[in-house]
Design a protein around this motif. Structure first.
Motif, PDB file in Angstrom:
ATOM      1  N   TYR A   1       5.798 -25.904 -63.246  1.00  0.00           N
ATOM      2  CA  TYR A   1       6.977 -26.219 -62.923  1.00  0.00           C
ATOM      3  C   TYR A   1       7.274 -25.357 -61.515  1.00  0.00           C
ATOM      4  O   TYR A   1       7.187 -24.258 -61.603  1.00  0.00           O
ATOM      5  N   GLY A   2       7.776 -26.005 -60.637  1.00  0.00           N
ATOM      6  CA  GLY A   2       8.349 -25.480 -59.415  1.00  0.00           C
ATOM      7  C   GLY A   2       9.685 -25.572 -59.153  1.00  0.00           C
ATOM      8  O   GLY A   2      10.190 -26.536 -59.489  1.00  0.00           O
ATOM      9  N   TRP A   3      10.226 -24.864 -58.663  1.00  0.00           N
ATOM     10  CA  TRP A   3      11.714 -24.388 -58.236  1.00  0.00           C
ATOM     11  C   TRP A   3      11.782 -23.985 -56.864  1.00  0.00           C
ATOM     12  O   TRP A   3      11.342 -23.027 -56.403  1.00  0.00           O
ATOM     13  N   VAL A   4      12.411 -24.782 -55.931  1.00  0.00           N
ATOM     14  CA  VAL A   4      12.710 -24.635 -54.696  1.00  0.00           C
ATOM     15  C   VAL A   4      13.796 -23.483 -54.331  1.00  0.00           C
ATOM     16  O   VAL A   4      14.865 -23.732 -54.895  1.00  0.00           O
ATOM     17  N   VAL A   5      13.338 -22.534 -53.429  1.00  0.00           N
ATOM     18  CA  VAL A   5      14.461 -21.630 -53.022  1.00  0.00           C
ATOM     19  C   VAL A   5      15.058 -21.928 -51.846  1.00  0.00           C
ATOM     20  O   VAL A   5      14.221 -22.137 -50.836  1.00  0.00           O
ATOM     21  N   SER A   6      16.425 -22.175 -51.610  1.00  0.00           N
ATOM     22  CA  SER A   6      16.835 -22.695 -50.312  1.00  0.00           C
ATOM     23  C   SER A   6      17.617 -21.415 -49.611  1.00  0.00           C
ATOM     24  O   SER A   6      18.215 -20.573 -50.158  1.00  0.00           O
ATOM     25  N   SER A   7      17.630 -21.656 -48.218  1.00  0.00           N
ATOM     26  CA  SER A   7      18.047 -20.662 -47.281  1.00  0.00           C
ATOM     27  C   SER A   7      19.668 -20.728 -47.391  1.00  0.00           C
ATOM     28  O   SER A   7      20.330 -21.849 -47.372  1.00  0.00           O
TER      29      SER A   7
ATOM     30  N   GLN B   1      17.444 -24.900 -46.077  1.00  0.00           N
ATOM     31  CA  GLN B   1      16.246 -25.149 -45.800  1.00  0.00           C
ATOM     32  C   GLN B   1      15.312 -24.526 -46.834  1.00  0.00           C
ATOM     33  O   GLN B   1      15.616 -23.320 -47.587  1.00  0.00           O
ATOM     34  N   PRO B   2      14.076 -25.093 -47.299  1.00  0.00           N
ATOM     35  CA  PRO B   2      13.346 -24.535 -48.473  1.00  0.00           C
ATOM     36  C   PRO B   2      12.454 -23.194 -47.736  1.00  0.00           C
ATOM     37  O   PRO B   2      11.892 -23.561 -46.766  1.00  0.00           O
ATOM     38  N   VAL B   3      12.809 -22.219 -48.265  1.00  0.00           N
ATOM     39  CA  VAL B   3      12.119 -20.946 -47.863  1.00  0.00           C
ATOM     40  C   VAL B   3      10.973 -20.420 -48.708  1.00  0.00           C
ATOM     41  O   VAL B   3      10.190 -19.498 -48.176  1.00  0.00           O
ATOM     42  N   ALA B   4      11.058 -20.872 -49.991  1.00  0.00           N
ATOM     43  CA  ALA B   4      10.046 -20.236 -50.832  1.00  0.00           C
ATOM     44  C   ALA B   4       9.932 -21.544 -52.284  1.00  0.00           C
ATOM     45  O   ALA B   4      10.798 -22.075 -52.312  1.00  0.00           O
ATOM     46  N   LEU B   5       9.022 -21.503 -52.932  1.00  0.00           N
ATOM     47  CA  LEU B   5       8.612 -22.118 -53.990  1.00  0.00           C
ATOM     48  C   LEU B   5       8.031 -21.285 -55.006  1.00  0.00           C
ATOM     49  O   LEU B   5       7.076 -20.812 -54.982  1.00  0.00           O
ATOM     50  N   VAL B   6       8.713 -21.254 -56.361  1.00  0.00           N
ATOM     51  CA  VAL B   6       8.510 -20.470 -57.322  1.00  0.00           C
ATOM     52  C   VAL B   6       7.924 -21.527 -58.446  1.00  0.00           C
ATOM     53  O   VAL B   6       8.817 -22.328 -58.831  1.00  0.00           O
ATOM     54  N   ILE B   7       6.583 -21.028 -58.800  1.00  0.00           N
ATOM     55  CA  ILE B   7       5.682 -21.522 -59.869  1.00  0.00           C
ATOM     56  C   ILE B   7       5.728 -20.902 -61.000  1.00  0.00           C
ATOM     57  O   ILE B   7       5.335 -19.624 -61.090  1.00  0.00           O
ATOM     58  N   ALA B   8       6.155 -21.679 -62.229  1.00  0.00           N
ATOM     59  CA  ALA B   8       6.114 -20.739 -63.679  1.00  0.00           C
ATOM     60  C   ALA B   8       5.709 -21.770 -64.507  1.00  0.00           C
ATOM     61  O   ALA B   8       5.611 -23.136 -64.329  1.00  0.00           O
ATOM     62  N   GLU B   9       5.413 -21.049 -65.674  1.00  0.00           N
ATOM     63  CA  GLU B   9       4.926 -22.173 -66.797  1.00  0.00           C
ATOM     64  C   GLU B   9       6.172 -22.797 -67.585  1.00  0.00           C
ATOM     65  O   GLU B   9       5.717 -24.074 -68.085  1.00  0.00           O
ATOM     66  N   THR B  10       7.271 -22.726 -67.250  1.00  0.00           N
ATOM     67  CA  THR B  10       8.342 -23.482 -67.863  1.00  0.00           C
ATOM     68  C   THR B  10       9.408 -23.600 -66.793  1.00  0.00           C
ATOM     69  O   THR B  10       9.604 -23.009 -65.822  1.00  0.00           O
TER      70      THR B  10
ATOM     71  N   GLU C   1      12.550 -23.729 -66.941  1.00  0.00           N
ATOM     72  CA  GLU C   1      13.713 -22.565 -67.119  1.00  0.00           C
ATOM     73  C   GLU C   1      13.161 -21.542 -66.510  1.00  0.00           C
ATOM     74  O   GLU C   1      13.949 -20.557 -65.642  1.00  0.00           O
ATOM     75  N   LEU C   2      11.983 -20.906 -66.593  1.00  0.00           N
ATOM     76  CA  LEU C   2      11.749 -19.514 -65.920  1.00  0.00           C
ATOM     77  C   LEU C   2      11.679 -19.757 -64.453  1.00  0.00           C
ATOM     78  O   LEU C   2      11.956 -18.897 -63.640  1.00  0.00           O
ATOM     79  N   ALA C   3      11.044 -20.763 -64.068  1.00  0.00           N
ATOM     80  CA  ALA C   3      11.125 -21.083 -62.587  1.00  0.00           C
ATOM     81  C   ALA C   3      12.498 -21.137 -61.875  1.00  0.00           C
ATOM     82  O   ALA C   3      12.304 -20.309 -60.938  1.00  0.00           O
ATOM     83  N   ARG C   4      13.472 -21.687 -62.688  1.00  0.00           N
ATOM     84  CA  ARG C   4      14.751 -21.606 -62.212  1.00  0.00           C
ATOM     85  C   ARG C   4      15.388 -20.433 -62.040  1.00  0.00           C
ATOM     86  O   ARG C   4      15.814 -19.754 -61.044  1.00  0.00           O
ATOM     87  N   TYR C   5      15.011 -19.702 -63.300  1.00  0.00           N
ATOM     88  CA  TYR C   5      15.653 -18.023 -63.370  1.00  0.00           C
ATOM     89  C   TYR C   5      14.994 -17.168 -62.249  1.00  0.00           C
ATOM     90  O   TYR C   5      15.624 -16.525 -61.452  1.00  0.00           O
ATOM     91  N   ALA C   6      13.713 -17.564 -62.270  1.00  0.00           N
ATOM     92  CA  ALA C   6      13.011 -16.424 -61.276  1.00  0.00           C
ATOM     93  C   ALA C   6      13.347 -16.786 -59.780  1.00  0.00           C
ATOM     94  O   ALA C   6      13.390 -15.882 -58.874  1.00  0.00           O
ATOM     95  N   SER C   7      13.756 -18.082 -59.462  1.00  0.00           N
ATOM     96  CA  SER C   7      14.040 -18.384 -58.035  1.00  0.00           C
ATOM     97  C   SER C   7      15.394 -17.808 -57.831  1.00  0.00           C
ATOM     98  O   SER C   7      15.839 -17.398 -56.725  1.00  0.00           O
TER      99      SER C   7
END
Length: 744
Positions: free
Chosen positions: A37-43, A107-116, A118-124
């Protein structure tokens, strides 16, 4: 070719059961094996430079797979700045994670990929990124004197025609004159389904992308060019879409990010945007419009001038046909139209239902109402007095035009003849001020190249496929109707499939051209199946059709029969069984007939009549009645078409009364990026809506005679409401939305 009549009938949606039972799968609902699962990090800033990304801190979290940013994205084919998707404007398209420059807020500045997820969202949320901020410009008001005329050759844009007559002198000499500015703020599409992409890794560099889009072929071309994939390697699928309104015409950045991650990690990946992030790409542009109108003593238009300035991004020159309609909709010999862009630190605007026309016609139709009052004329009479019998922009006759019928039928249904002309002269039994306003609209009737495939099996079942889109407009249903009628089959025996790049190519679903384009391809391919059927039928023992041509027969009720003697017939199921063939399969395509169309201007038209009730003390406005009369050629399905226009009217009410994206220029960010504060109508806001389809035949636009209704139904609604508010209150509002503070 067929007497079995499905076309024009109020047929229920064939995809309805799948939608109401939950069987319809949307792009973020495809569950595939081994998915990350990917979660986008925005500027958080609107302009500047990324100085440091602390990715290691996040990668240390168990279950975090990768953090993609400009620091580790591989060199891609699309770093050629000239690459564009099919509907991109001029300039250099935005390239996510390309470098350390921030060009717009969120603007999207990073994409965090995680196994779940929820984790992708938290990590971002804990990923630290440092920025060096620069001064940004997000106010079009500050760019009034800094506009520029866009170059020619922009996608979908027709430069305004050169001036005709002597508009300056004619305005100076006019008997009555109106001069005013009209403002239309930025709006966001806000479809209910957020943008999401599920990329299935199929091994050996092959993927299937289930993407929210209005054009699977466009997304496939985008992905193959960027990532150097073949079409076989990159299948794109979109079977259902929870609203698009133009926001899905271009590939949005989540499909790039999900595909990037899947190819790099060699596993399936899903990326879904949040509601806030839905405000980070594309919007109807903030536009300033200036109009000057003048009339002769008899109330005919002597001069018309219309200039528009709207925003674009720093990296693309997004253009719309805002002012052109003003030189076409009314008869006037002295016209000057101007159009400019202003570059701001925002994402590139994006086509939004009736792009350009919704903006331009609002200003024109309110100005026409003002001009009618200045000339002492009824607003409807004023428009009829200035009715254009030909397109003066192109100096061509219309292929068909029933706008005058729209005026008359709409006015009769609404009861316009009971209107008291004077503002603030009508009240209801509760003391509410009553206002009646009207406006009109015009939209292109166009057709694109499209293709379809048909397979008829020995059991009499027909499958038709095309890579067309379905935004919820009824594409599944009308294509099924066309196929069933063309081959004379029961509608239950026909299946139409769409939204898959494995199917024959079709254009993006936009511009109100899908029915004309894909519908003609479906008609053509079914006729080709019919020709093969007839060949087999003539070879049957004792065939009553021996020697018959296609002109001699008709396909009705599952039979091929002679026109002059309907008793002489063969059953379609029997034909294939007798032939020994298991199926008939054929492909066909459709193209506009440019030679036939060239001498004409092809458009749909409408007339809108609106009633408002305004509290004289509080200034609150209620839209209590709307009548929308539409002339759009042949109506394929009166039920789904009516729903289209109902939706357009609701949107027009929303545009007039509620929709506004508020920018805080200190931060360069849209602040009301959620459903709580970006207001759209609810059930209690919507009252009586009547839809009239004016009969109109047109064999020039396309073989089906359809013009499309997705856009034209929106036009005139916001202006009619604005004009009704003036009639009710005597206060002229020239800036949308019509908040009550403007009436106090």
């Amino acid at each position: 070719m067929s007497n079995t009549t499905y076309i024009g009938k109020p047929t229920s949606r064939v995809d309805g059961p799948a939608k109401v039972t939950g069987a319809a799968k949307y792009s973020a609902e495809f569950n595939v094996p081994n998915m990350a699962y990917g979660w986008v990090v925005s500027s958080p800033i609107a302009k500047g430079t990324i100085t440091k990304i602390y990715a290691d801190e996040v990668l240390a979290l168990p279950g975090v797979v990768q953090v993609f940013s400009h620091e580790n994205v591989p060199s891609l084919a699309w770093f050629d700045r000239n690459y564009k998707d099919d509907v991109a404007p001029g300039g250099s398209p935005f390239r996510p994670l390309h470098d350390n420059k921030v060009k717009f807020s969120q603007q999207p500045v990073a994409l965090v990929i995680a196994e779940t997820l929820e984790l992708a969202r938290y990590a971002s949320s804990v990923l630290r990124i440092e920025y060096e901020e620069e001064k940004h410009e997000t106010s079009i008001e500050d760019k009034r004197d800094d506009g520029f005329e866009p170059g020619r050759g922009k996608t979908g844009w027709m430069p305004p025609p050169p001036p005709r007559g002597n508009p300056d002198k004619a305005w100076e000499n006019a008997t009555h004159r109106v001069e005013a500015e009209y403002v239309h703020g930025a709006q966001h599409h806000n479809p209910m389904e957020m943008f999401g992409t599920t990329v299935e890794w199929r091994g050996e560099g092959k993927i299937t992308a289930y993407d929210k889009t209005q054009g699977v072929v466009n997304v496939q071309q985008y992905l193959t060019k960027i990532f150097g994939l073949s079409k076989d390697d990159a299948r794109v699928v979109n079977l259902f879409m929870g609203g698009g309104f133009g926001s899905g015409l271009r590939p949005q950045y989540q499909v790039f990010l999900a595909t990037l991650a899947a190819l790099e990690l060699k596993r399936s990946v899903r990326v879904t945007l949040t509601r806030q992030q839905m405000f980070s790409f594309g919007h109807r542009p903030h536009t300033l419009q200036y109009l000057k109108l003048g009339t002769n003593p008899d109330g005919t238009l002597a001069a018309l001038q219309h200039h528009a300035l709207h925003e674009t991004s720093q990296f693309e020159d997004y253009t719309e046909n805002v002012v052109n309609w003003s030189g076409m909709l009314y008869q006037c010999e002295n016209v000057k139209l101007g159009y400019q862009l202003a570059k701001l630190d925002v994402f590139t605007p994006l086509d939004m239902r009736a792009p350009g026309a919704a903006t331009g016609s609002f200003a024109l139709e309110v100005a026409m109402d003002e001009m009618a009052y200045a000339a002492g004329l009824d607003p409807l009479d004023f428009r009829i007095r200035n009715y254009a019998e030909k397109d003066q922009n192109m100096d061509k006759p219309f292929s068909s035009k029933k706008l005058r019928d729209c005026y008359h039928q709409g006015a009769a249904k609404f009861g316009w003849d009971q209107r008291n002309h004077e503002p603030r002269s009508m009240q209801d039994e509760n003391g509410m001020l009553v206002g009646w306003g009207m406006a009109g609209g015009v939209w292109d009737a166009s057709m694109q190249k499209a293709a379809a495939k048909a397979t008829l099996t020995a059991d009499g079942k027909l499958l038709v496929t095309s890579a067309a889109g379905e935004n919820g407009t009824g594409t599944y249903t009308i294509m099924t109707q066309i196929a069933a009628q063309t081959l004379g089959l029961p509608i239950e025996a026909v299946t139409f499939k769409l939204g898959d790049t494995d199917f024959p190519e079709a254009p993006v679903q936009g511009g109100s051209w899908t029915a004309a384009s894909v519908g003609t391809a479906v008609k053509n391919v079914c006729e080709a199946v019919g020709e093969k059927l007839l060949k087999f039928a003539k070879k049957m023992d004792g065939s009553p059709l021996d020697g018959a041509s296609m002109d001699d027969v008709e396909f009705v009720n599952g039979q091929i029969r002679l026109r002059k003697d309907p008793n002489q017939a063969v059953v379609i199921r029997d034909v294939l069984q007798a032939s020994g063939e298991s199926k008939i399969e054929t492909d066909s395509s459709a193209m506009p007939n440019y030679l036939k169309q060239m001498p004409y201007s092809m458009h749909s038209h409408n007339a809108v009549f609106a009633e408002v009730k305004v509290d004289p003390d509080l200034g609150t406005v209620h839209v209590t009645r709307v009548v929308n009369a539409v002339a759009a050629g042949r109506i394929l399905n009166t039920k789904t078409a009516r729903s289209q226009v109902l939706g357009s009217v609701v949107w027009g009410i929303s545009m007039a009364m509620m929709e506004e994206t508020v920018m805080d220029h200190k931060f360069g960010r849209y602040m009301n990026h959620n459903y709580a504060e970006y207001h759209v109508p609810v059930n209690a806001d919507i009252h009586d809506i009547d839809v009239i389809f004016v009969e109109e035949e047109d064999d020039i636009v396309n073989p089906l005679g359809v013009k499309g209704i997705g856009e034209v139904g929106l036009l005139g609604v916001a202006a009619a409401i604005t004009n009704a508010v003036y009639h009710a209150t005597g206060k002229r509002v020239r800036e949308l939305p019509l908040y009550l503070d403007k009436l106090l």
